[in-house]
Design an enzyme around this catalytic site. Structure first.
Site: not given
Length: 288
Positions: A46, A131, A159, A199
């Protein structure tokens, strides 16, 4: 401080010329802390990690540390040497944890991936959140591989951005990793089956709602998830962070909706996004 339930994946606001707007960035950090956000993820997906220069990422970490020590930094490099160099410096600047994806493009072999995570932690000693995001890295981690990665010293959490609830259940069963949902639209379900937190992208504008999901009863989690479901989906109707930046611009949280090339400013669903935002803004007063 241990990692919290809601980690906001912060945007990187930019000026018209593409330079980082550090004034807007500071305002966003202050807003998050005022809303009781405990951990900030800098330079995540992001935050447009792929198009930020290393010195820009380090400057952002350096800025956040003046307001909070609870910093997670995203590392998007596929070079082990560059990853180690960056994380060593990010740690010096104040990062306490890192979000680390598999090295995209270079390899999908398990032994190479395991070596990558081993080398990174051995040389940086910064705790790692794995991730798992195959649509960006091209590597879909199997439960078997995740189980092996979980045994590497320094890997504390994952994540999970596959949108696969069954996979999250297997991770919960076969590893001791803290699971963080990588999708706002499944965060409540993930929490119900054992995920520690999320997240979050939508936390850029509604951190108090996401905080509520992880601190309420079962029926309330589902109720809240249903209420924000349309907006969370619309915020991924184009490549993240294009929609969330446009929305933050429209509600005057940032001065420009600028994203760096190859991304372009939002083109579709503008009216729908704004309407859903307004609905949630009105409704949230009832629960917060």
């Amino acid at each position: 401080m241990k990692l919290n339930k809601n980690i906001v994946s912060i945007i990187t606001p930019m000026k018209k010329n593409g330079n980082i707007d550090f004034d807007d960035f500071t305002k966003i950090i202050k807003f998050q802390l005022k809303k009781n956000t405990k951990f900030i993820l800098v330079s995540g997906t992001t935050g447009e990690c792929s198009t930020l220069k290393m010195e820009e990422k380090l400057k952002l970490v350096d800025l956040v540390k003046f307001y909070t020590k609870n910093i997670v930094v995203g590392s998007s490099y596929n070079s082990t040497e560059k990853t180690i160099h960056f994380l060593k410096n990010a740690k010096i600047k104040g990062a306490r944890y890192c979000l680390l994806n598999t090295p995209y493009y270079n390899t999908n072999l398990e032994r190479n991936i395991l070596n990558y995570f081993n080398e990174v932690f051995s040389n940086t000693k910064i705790p790692i959140i794995l991730y798992d995001i195959p649509n960006r890295t091209g590597v879909k981690l199997s439960i078997k591989t995740i189980k092996k990665i979980s045994k590497i010293k320094g890997v504390l959490g994952i994540k999970e951005s596959c949108g696969d609830i069954k996979k999250e259940m297997f991770i919960k069963k076969y590893t001791k990793l803290d699971i963080y949902s990588g999708d706002d639209f499944t965060s409540a379900i993930s929490n119900i089956i054992g995920a520690k937190g999320v997240i979050s992208v939508i936390s850029n504008i509604f951190p108090e709602i996401i905080n509520k999901i992880f601190n309420c009863k079962f029926k309330d989690k589902i109720y809240i998830q249903k209420k924000i479901f349309k907006l969370t989906n619309l915020l991924f109707s184009e490549t993240n962070p294009v929609p969330i930046k446009w929305l933050m611009y429209k509600i005057k949280m940032i001065k420009q909706p600028k994203v760096r090339s190859p991304l372009l400013i939002l083109k579709k669903n503008k009216k729908k996004i704004l309407n859903e935002y307004k609905k949630i803004k009105t409704w949230k007063k009832k629960i917060t």
